[in-house]
Motif scaffolding. Structure first.
Motif, PDB file in Angstrom:
ATOM      1  N   TRP A 100       0.848  -1.194   0.000  1.00 22.93           N
ATOM      2  CA  TRP A 100       0.000   0.000   0.000  1.00 22.93           C
ATOM      3  C   TRP A 100       0.887   1.249   0.000  1.00 22.93           C
ATOM      4  O   TRP A 100       1.953   1.259   0.602  1.00 22.93           O
ATOM      5  CB  TRP A 100      -0.868   0.075   1.255  1.00 22.93           C
ATOM      6  N   ARG A 101       0.400   2.291  -0.618  1.00 24.15           N
ATOM      7  CA  ARG A 101       1.057   3.602  -0.520  1.00 24.15           C
ATOM      8  C   ARG A 101       0.188   4.485   0.351  1.00 24.15           C
ATOM      9  O   ARG A 101      -0.993   4.696   0.072  1.00 24.15           O
ATOM     10  CB  ARG A 101       1.252   4.224  -1.896  1.00 24.15           C
ATOM     11  N   ILE A 102       0.769   4.993   1.423  1.00 23.96           N
ATOM     12  CA  ILE A 102       0.026   5.845   2.351  1.00 23.96           C
ATOM     13  C   ILE A 102       0.798   7.141   2.572  1.00 23.96           C
ATOM     14  O   ILE A 102       2.011   7.218   2.325  1.00 23.96           O
ATOM     15  CB  ILE A 102      -0.215   5.138   3.706  1.00 23.96           C
ATOM     16  N   LYS A 103       0.086   8.146   3.043  1.00 22.02           N
ATOM     17  CA  LYS A 103       0.701   9.453   3.299  1.00 22.02           C
ATOM     18  C   LYS A 103       0.601   9.783   4.772  1.00 22.02           C
ATOM     19  O   LYS A 103      -0.431   9.551   5.406  1.00 22.02           O
ATOM     20  CB  LYS A 103      -0.007  10.533   2.476  1.00 22.02           C
ATOM     21  N   ASN A 104       1.664  10.333   5.315  1.00 21.83           N
ATOM     22  CA  ASN A 104       1.676  10.780   6.706  1.00 21.83           C
ATOM     23  C   ASN A 104       0.966  12.135   6.777  1.00 21.83           C
ATOM     24  O   ASN A 104       1.512  13.160   6.357  1.00 21.83           O
ATOM     25  CB  ASN A 104       3.118  10.902   7.213  1.00 21.83           C
ATOM     26  N   THR A 105      -0.259  12.140   7.280  1.00 21.82           N
ATOM     27  CA  THR A 105      -1.047  13.373   7.365  1.00 21.82           C
ATOM     28  C   THR A 105      -1.046  13.970   8.771  1.00 21.82           C
ATOM     29  O   THR A 105      -1.758  14.937   9.030  1.00 21.82           O
ATOM     30  CB  THR A 105      -2.497  13.111   6.925  1.00 21.82           C
ATOM     31  N   GLY A 106      -0.249  13.383   9.669  1.00 21.91           N
ATOM     32  CA  GLY A 106      -0.171  13.921  11.028  1.00 21.91           C
ATOM     33  C   GLY A 106       1.046  14.802  11.193  1.00 21.91           C
ATOM     34  O   GLY A 106       1.654  15.262  10.224  1.00 21.91           O
ATOM     35  N   VAL A 134      11.328   5.401   8.208  1.00 24.78           N
ATOM     36  CA  VAL A 134      11.210   6.784   8.676  1.00 24.78           C
ATOM     37  C   VAL A 134      10.434   7.602   7.647  1.00 24.78           C
ATOM     38  O   VAL A 134      10.785   7.633   6.461  1.00 24.78           O
ATOM     39  CB  VAL A 134      12.595   7.403   8.925  1.00 24.78           C
ATOM     40  N   THR A 135       9.358   8.234   8.091  1.00 22.84           N
ATOM     41  CA  THR A 135       8.501   9.014   7.198  1.00 22.84           C
ATOM     42  C   THR A 135       8.089  10.302   7.905  1.00 22.84           C
ATOM     43  O   THR A 135       7.458  10.261   8.973  1.00 22.84           O
ATOM     44  CB  THR A 135       7.235   8.214   6.807  1.00 22.84           C
ATOM     45  N   PHE A 136       8.424  11.429   7.316  1.00 25.53           N
ATOM     46  CA  PHE A 136       8.099  12.720   7.905  1.00 25.53           C
ATOM     47  C   PHE A 136       6.694  13.154   7.489  1.00 25.53           C
ATOM     48  O   PHE A 136       6.137  12.627   6.516  1.00 25.53           O
ATOM     49  CB  PHE A 136       9.127  13.772   7.483  1.00 25.53           C
ATOM     50  N   PRO A 137       6.102  14.093   8.202  1.00 27.52           N
ATOM     51  CA  PRO A 137       4.778  14.607   7.821  1.00 27.52           C
ATOM     52  C   PRO A 137       4.762  15.059   6.363  1.00 27.52           C
ATOM     53  O   PRO A 137       5.736  15.626   5.854  1.00 27.52           O
ATOM     54  CB  PRO A 137       4.575  15.775   8.783  1.00 27.52           C
ATOM     55  N   ASP A 138       3.653  14.759   5.680  1.00 22.97           N
ATOM     56  CA  ASP A 138       3.414  15.078   4.268  1.00 22.97           C
ATOM     57  C   ASP A 138       4.187  14.174   3.305  1.00 22.97           C
ATOM     58  O   ASP A 138       4.036  14.318   2.090  1.00 22.97           O
ATOM     59  CB  ASP A 138       3.726  16.546   3.955  1.00 22.97           C
ATOM     60  N   GLN A 139       4.997  13.260   3.803  1.00 30.44           N
ATOM     61  CA  GLN A 139       5.677  12.309   2.932  1.00 30.44           C
ATOM     62  C   GLN A 139       4.810  11.055   2.735  1.00 30.44           C
ATOM     63  O   GLN A 139       3.963  10.736   3.560  1.00 30.44           O
ATOM     64  CB  GLN A 139       7.033  11.885   3.516  1.00 30.44           C
ATOM     65  N   THR A 140       5.036  10.359   1.616  1.00 28.50           N
ATOM     66  CA  THR A 140       4.343   9.096   1.372  1.00 28.50           C
ATOM     67  C   THR A 140       5.287   7.929   1.655  1.00 28.50           C
ATOM     68  O   THR A 140       6.512   8.076   1.624  1.00 28.50           O
ATOM     69  CB  THR A 140       3.835   8.996  -0.075  1.00 28.50           C
ATOM     70  N   LEU A 141       4.686   6.787   1.937  1.00 27.69           N
ATOM     71  CA  LEU A 141       5.449   5.593   2.277  1.00 27.69           C
ATOM     72  C   LEU A 141       4.788   4.382   1.641  1.00 27.69           C
ATOM     73  O   LEU A 141       3.566   4.224   1.701  1.00 27.69           O
ATOM     74  CB  LEU A 141       5.498   5.411   3.803  1.00 27.69           C
ATOM     75  N   ASP A 142       5.586   3.510   1.003  1.00 28.34           N
ATOM     76  CA  ASP A 142       5.093   2.235   0.509  1.00 28.34           C
ATOM     77  C   ASP A 142       5.320   1.178   1.583  1.00 28.34           C
ATOM     78  O   ASP A 142       6.464   0.935   1.991  1.00 28.34           O
ATOM     79  CB  ASP A 142       5.820   1.829  -0.773  1.00 28.34           C
ATOM     80  N   VAL A 143       4.227   0.583   2.027  1.00 27.94           N
ATOM     81  CA  VAL A 143       4.279  -0.412   3.098  1.00 27.94           C
ATOM     82  C   VAL A 143       3.946  -1.770   2.510  1.00 27.94           C
ATOM     83  O   VAL A 143       2.921  -1.933   1.866  1.00 27.94           O
ATOM     84  CB  VAL A 143       3.286  -0.075   4.228  1.00 27.94           C
ATOM     85  N   SER A 144       4.807  -2.754   2.722  1.00 28.08           N
ATOM     86  CA  SER A 144       4.616  -4.076   2.135  1.00 28.08           C
ATOM     87  C   SER A 144       4.574  -5.158   3.201  1.00 28.08           C
ATOM     88  O   SER A 144       5.198  -5.033   4.254  1.00 28.08           O
ATOM     89  CB  SER A 144       5.749  -4.399   1.151  1.00 28.08           C
ATOM     90  N   ILE A 145       3.873  -6.248   2.866  1.00 23.12           N
ATOM     91  CA  ILE A 145       3.838  -7.410   3.740  1.00 23.12           C
ATOM     92  C   ILE A 145       3.728  -8.659   2.887  1.00 23.12           C
ATOM     93  O   ILE A 145       3.071  -8.654   1.843  1.00 23.12           O
ATOM     94  CB  ILE A 145       2.671  -7.321   4.756  1.00 23.12           C
ATOM     95  N   GLU A 146       4.406  -9.722   3.314  1.00 18.45           N
ATOM     96  CA  GLU A 146       4.391 -10.995   2.594  1.00 18.45           C
ATOM     97  C   GLU A 146       3.207 -11.824   3.073  1.00 18.45           C
ATOM     98  O   GLU A 146       3.035 -12.025   4.277  1.00 18.45           O
ATOM     99  CB  GLU A 146       5.693 -11.768   2.832  1.00 18.45           C
ATOM    100  N   LEU A 147       2.404 -12.300   2.121  1.00 18.95           N
ATOM    101  CA  LEU A 147       1.200 -13.067   2.438  1.00 18.95           C
ATOM    102  C   LEU A 147       1.151 -14.326   1.588  1.00 18.95           C
ATOM    103  O   LEU A 147       1.930 -14.497   0.658  1.00 18.95           O
ATOM    104  CB  LEU A 147      -0.049 -12.217   2.195  1.00 18.95           C
ATOM    105  N   ARG A 148       0.203 -15.201   1.907  1.00 14.37           N
ATOM    106  CA  ARG A 148      -0.003 -16.418   1.120  1.00 14.37           C
ATOM    107  C   ARG A 148      -1.490 -16.713   1.062  1.00 14.37           C
ATOM    108  O   ARG A 148      -2.196 -16.597   2.067  1.00 14.37           O
ATOM    109  CB  ARG A 148       0.751 -17.600   1.733  1.00 14.37           C
TER     110      ARG A 148
END
Length: 346
Positions: A100-106, A134-148
């Protein structure tokens, strides 16, 4: 339709520099020799050696955890599904990465003390938690997880949340969850129709995993098949050890190599496996099934009876052409695999 947020497993990497042991310095290729034209020559000068520069040593560094003020706020917004959009088709047993790509809005800075973890729904073998980068306010982050993709065929949906260092769930848009929705097609491969079986050496695959079998499940399957035939006015199938040998070989191959079809990992087919078992057949066919959690012998027969995708599964159960059957069952890595071989001798 809900948006499906799949969690990207972002591992914070330790920055390390390996230091090799110093090498013995090499000798120069052409040592200098001084020779006079007097009666006695001077002895050769010793070879000169130039030691290589010593490698620098870089200390191991850890990613620092940001320092936040006590009154900073935590919130995020969903930006996009980077991988595995909602309702993606994932074959049963397949490993995949959801991002997922999410944005730090806090106003707080995220770091490795912020984690992504499973909250509810289908877990899909997700690890307990994944640290964020590490993600600063207003920056976006790609978060990944391995699933099956596990469980039964159909829709599977899992929910994940991000927790702050205090273990509190962070708000994401108007929800607090990221989710992943996948469609898992039936793990049952198409059954083969009557195949002429010729002679030849069997082609059983070599398997090395720690599979196990279950005689009770095999007996349940045979009993359920013949009870079903009796309900339809048909004679019982005769249990044949050679056909069971061919069925067991393929069940073990499916379990160890995570196969969901009729071709073996070494290219074997129902025809070659039946012939290799020593069974002299006019024709043969095969039903297969794999599932997590494993079905009982009766349940797998019920599945074949009620399959509306490939009607040949049920037709094989009620066949008036075949007279004998062999059943194989193998269990490995939480999956149970059935192989049912039908044959009629020459």
């Amino acid at each position: 339709m809900k948006k499906n947020l799949q969690v990207t497993c972002i591992f914070l990497m330790l920055m390390t520099s390996a230091c090799g042991a110093p090498q013995a310095p090499p000798e120069t290729d052409s040592p200098t020799q001084t020779v006079t034209h007097a009666a006695t020559a001077s002895p050769p000068a010793t070879a000169t050696e130039t030691p290589p520069p010593q490698p620098s040593i870089t200390p191991t560094l850890e990613t620092p955890i940001p320092t936040n003020t006590v009154d900073c706020t935590n919130s995020a917004a969903f930006v996009a599904d980077v991988t595995i959009p909602d309702n993606s088709e994932i074959p049963l047993g397949t490993a995949f990465t959801k991002t997922w790509r999410i944005k730090n809005t806090g106003t707080c800075i995220w770091g490795p003390d912020y984690t992504l973890s499973h909250y509810s729904g289908d877990r899909m073998l997700a690890q307990p938690s994944v640290p964020l980068d590490v993600t600063f306010p207003d920056q976006t982050l790609d978060v990944s997880i391995e699933l099956r993709a596990l469980g039964a065929a159909g829709t599977q949906q899992g929910y994940f949340v991000i927790k702050n260092p205090a273990g509190l769930i962070m708000k994401i848009d108007n929800d607090s969850r990221l989710w992943v929705v996948i469609n898992v097609p039936s793990a049952v491969a198409q059954s083969t129709v009557g195949i002429p079986v010729t002679g030849g050496e069997g082609n059983f695959a070599t398997v090395t995993c720690a599979f196990s079998t279950d005689a009770v499940k095999i007996a349940e399957a045979v009993t359920a098949i013949n009870a079903y035939r009796a309900q339809n006015g048909l004679p019982a199938y005769t249990f044949n050890d050679q056909l069971s040998k061919a069925a067991t070989a393929h069940a073990n191959d499916m379990a160890c190599n995570k196969l969901f079809g009729h071709n073996g990992s070494n290219g074997s087919t129902p025809t070659t496996r039946v012939a290799g078992s020593g069974y002299i057949a006019a024709s043969a066919t095969e039903n297969v099934y794999g599932n997590y959690p494993p079905l009982s012998g009766k349940e797998v027969v019920d599945w074949w009876k009620n399959d509306k995708v490939d009607l040949r599964h049920n037709q094989n159960l009620l066949s008036t052409t075949y007279t004998e059957i062999g059943v194989g069952y193998s269990f490995f890595d939480n999956f149970g695999y059935y192989v049912l071989v039908f044959g009629v001798p020459k």
